[in-house]
Design a protein around this motif. Structure first.
Motif, short mmCIF file in Angstrom:
data_model
loop_
_atom_site.label_atom_id
_atom_site.label_comp_id
_atom_site.label_asym_id
_atom_site.label_seq_id
_atom_site.Cartn_x
_atom_site.Cartn_y
_atom_site.Cartn_z
N GLY A 8 0.90 -1.15 0.01
CA GLY A 8 0.04 0.07 0.08
C GLY A 8 0.82 1.07 -0.03
N PHE A 10 0.04 3.73 2.37
CA PHE A 10 0.52 3.84 3.81
C PHE A 10 0.97 5.44 4.19
CE2 PHE A 10 1.15 -0.93 3.32
CZ PHE A 10 -0.17 -1.15 3.47
N MET A 101 -7.46 -4.69 -9.41
CA MET A 101 -5.72 -4.79 -9.08
C MET A 101 -5.44 -6.41 -8.73
SD MET A 101 -4.03 -2.05 -6.78
CE MET A 101 -4.86 -2.31 -4.92
N LEU A 108 -0.45 -10.86 -13.71
CA LEU A 108 1.06 -10.18 -13.93
C LEU A 108 1.97 -11.33 -13.41
CD1 LEU A 108 0.82 -6.77 -13.22
CD2 LEU A 108 1.73 -7.78 -15.34
O1 PNS Z 1 -2.80 2.26 -0.32
P1 PNS Z 1 -2.83 2.27 -2.16
O2 PNS Z 1 -2.78 3.71 -2.60
O3 PNS Z 1 -4.31 1.57 -2.51
O4 PNS Z 1 -2.00 1.28 -2.67
C1 PNS Z 1 -1.81 1.02 -4.14
C2 PNS Z 1 -0.64 0.20 -4.34
C3 PNS Z 1 0.63 0.69 -4.01
C4 PNS Z 1 -0.88 -1.33 -3.74
C5 PNS Z 1 -0.74 0.11 -6.00
O5 PNS Z 1 -0.54 1.25 -6.40
C6 PNS Z 1 0.34 -0.72 -6.37
O6 PNS Z 1 0.57 -1.79 -6.44
N1 PNS Z 1 1.47 -0.20 -6.92
C7 PNS Z 1 2.79 -0.75 -7.71
C8 PNS Z 1 2.56 -0.95 -9.08
C9 PNS Z 1 1.94 -1.91 -9.75
O7 PNS Z 1 2.20 -3.14 -9.17
N2 PNS Z 1 0.73 -2.01 -10.53
C10 PNS Z 1 0.08 -2.82 -11.03
C11 PNS Z 1 -1.02 -3.45 -10.26
S1 PNS Z 1 -2.54 -2.83 -10.42
#
Ligand code: PNS
Length: 146
Positions: A8, A10, A101, A108
């Motif tokens: 996250g 965070f 996600m 992935l």
């Molecule tokens: O607390 P959040 O902002 O909802 O966290 C989001 C997070 C960091 C988990 C997400 O943005 C992320 O996984 N970022 C890394 C890039 C990535 O892996 N992108 C593809 C997955 S959607």
């Protein structure tokens, strides 16, 4: 050994996040909290301070560690040899985001996401809310895991 990452932004790590991690310790042997660093986003709270305070909040729990990471969450999961991604869902508005996600991360990295519902008493607490209060000079200590 069943391991998960809890990724996250965070910014900041709230009592709601901490509650998800503690409850998930009944499911996993080890959880690595991963603070995702996005070079394009400027966080409000210093990342080193967040790392230290989360580590202190789980100082009594050797099954939890905290790291920062850049890049894809699936790559971080692989580095940590984690089988699962753990996330919390507060409300229906979170659901589509989490679903997309989880699907992306499954494609992935072939990794499953486990969602836990936030406890109702924490459901209104978000990092966005806490940042907003902080930026308006309010005391946010009640919302920060310690
Ligand atoms: O607390 P959040 O902002 O909802 O966290 C989001 C997070 C960091 C988990 C997400 O943005 C992320 O996984 N970022 C890394 C890039 C990535 O892996 N992108 C593809 C997955 S959607």
């Amino acid at each position: 050994m069943r391991t998960a990452i809890f990724p996250g932004s965070f910014d900041p790590f709230t009592i709601g996040h901490a509650d998800i991690v503690r409850r998930a310790l009944t499911l996993f042997d080890h959880i690595t909290i991963g603070i995702g660093i996005n070079a394009e986003k400027r966080p409000v709270f210093d990342v080193e301070e967040r790392l230290q305070s989360i580590a202190a909040a789980f100082g009594d729990e050797p099954r939890v560690s905290v790291k920062t990471y850049t890049g894809l969450t699936v790559d971080f999961a692989r580095e940590e040899q984690a089988e699962f991604i753990l996330r919390g869902v507060r409300c229906v508005a979170d659901f589509e985001y989490e679903r997309n996600m989880a699907e992306a991360n499954k494609q992935l990295g072939g990794i499953e996401t486990i969602l836990l519902y936030t406890r109702p008493e924490y459901a209104h607490i978000s990092s966005t809310l806490v940042r907003d209060l902080y930026q308006h000079g309010r005391d946010i200590s009640q919302y920060i895991a310690r």
